[in-house]
Design a protein around this motif. Structure first.
Motif, short mmCIF file in Angstrom:
data_model
loop_
_atom_site.label_atom_id
_atom_site.label_comp_id
_atom_site.label_asym_id
_atom_site.label_seq_id
_atom_site.Cartn_x
_atom_site.Cartn_y
_atom_site.Cartn_z
N ASP A 188 0.76 -1.37 0.00
CA ASP A 188 -0.16 -0.03 -0.03
C ASP A 188 0.91 1.20 0.03
O ASP A 188 1.51 1.55 1.04
N GLN A 190 -0.19 4.70 -0.31
CA GLN A 190 -0.89 5.71 -0.29
C GLN A 190 -0.06 6.57 0.82
O GLN A 190 -0.60 7.81 0.89
N ASP A 281 -3.02 3.43 -7.02
CA ASP A 281 -3.42 2.81 -5.61
C ASP A 281 -3.82 1.56 -5.68
O ASP A 281 -3.98 0.70 -4.66
#
Length: 331
Positions: A188, A190, A281
């Protein structure tokens, strides 16, 4: 888990959200000015399928690029069909092979947009890597995982490389140095703001370092090691390096300060060739920069680089930096 056990293709953990497995292998032949940037990972939507980025650094700023998806059909291989990365002997030997086609483009074109689906030429290559130093396990001796790009495992290693690549009717040697990483776990990005990743192969030592900062500038991780060819090792306690400020790759020369318990060392960095990529993402790794996509994604500058130590010793290796698209001048 023993280090050798980390050097294998993992069984997918389908019950872990955003679980993935990725591997990267790069190489550089300083005499020919030719090298590889290969990145592969499991698709988030189908963990039995792999995405693959295949980029070849060519002389005069040219790049050959391909992006593919597929299933390797071999439990010891990470691959999309035309690109295959194989762990030949855990902790000692990796290989790469490609049989397909690639679009001939430039570093500048990759900085301007997404590339890899235009007119292509047949391309084949084979590369074999023999380890010159032990694997580095990012998480060995660390209390907990404080980052998101590899929530389970992350290892790296440097190699002596032999091989060749043929594009159309032209063949180039790939003999030189090579380097790879291999990760598994939650993936991930982000919380990524900026980061740098260096892997340097000097005649007497190999230097690894990863530094990641969140968008607010907080350091998520800054870890590394100096692996000496005589068997010793020294932990890296911190690094200083300018983050990427513009595309295709600025600055192209800078100083890297590496701190260890023994003091600090300043190493001059020269980017010799570069490619750009971005990561969505949803886990898609794209060749070039997706300016038109409605997402503030991390943009990465991947470089083959020459490193010069303070005593004049020259090494070669990988030089990677990233920045959120919104932080770039045209973002």
């Amino acid at each position: 888990m023993q280090t050798a056990e980390l050097d294998r293709v993992f069984v997918p953990q389908r019950d872990v959200p955003r679980w993935s497995e990725t591997a990267w292998l790069g190489s550089w032949n300083p005499d020919a000015g030719v090298g590889l940037f290969l990145h592969i990972g499991r698709c988030q939507q189908d963990l039995d399928m792999w995405w693959a980025q295949t980029m070849v650094y060519l002389p005069d700023g040219r790049v050959a690029v391909d992006r593919s998806h597929g299933r390797p059909g071999d439990p010891d291989t990470m691959g999309s069909g035309n690109l295959r990365l194989r762990i030949e002997e855990p902790g000692r030997r990796w290989s790469a092979a490609f049989d397909g086609a690639a679009e001939l483009t430039t570093t500048e074109a990759l900085a301007e947009g997404l590339v890899g689906s235009g007119p292509s030429q047949p391309m084949r290559f084979e590369l074999r890597g023999e380890a010159v130093a032990p694997m580095w396990d990012l998480f060995a001796g660390r209390d907990g995982h404080t980052q998101d790009f590899a929530g389970g495992t992350h290892t790296q290693q440097a190699f002596d490389a032999t091989g060749r690549v043929t594009i159309g009717d032209t063949t180039y040697p790939l003999d030189g140095c090579a380097y790879r990483d291999h990760s598994s776990g939650t993936r991930d990005l982000q919380r990524f703001g900026t980061h740098h990743f260096v892997l340097i192969v000097f005649p007497d030592r190999v230097i690894h370092n990863i530094q990641v900062k969140m968008p607010d500038g907080t350091t998520m991780i800054d870890a590394g090691v100096v692996l000496h060819r005589d068997g010793g090792q020294t932990p890296v306690t911190g690094t200083e390096l300018p983050f990427v400020s513009a595309l295709p790759a600025e600055p192209t020369e800078c100083d890297l300060v590496v701190s260890t318990p023994e003091g600090s060392e300043t190493i001059h960095v020269e980017a010799l060739h570069a490619v750009n990529m971005c990561i969505t993402d949803s886990g898609d790794n794209l060749n070039g920069v997706g300016w038109q996509l409605d997402e503030d994604m991390p943009v990465l500058v991947e470089c083959a680089a020459r490193y010069t130590a303070a005593d004049g010793t020259v090494g070669y290796g990988h030089f990677e930096r990233s920045v959120r698209r919104s932080m770039l001048p045209d973002g």
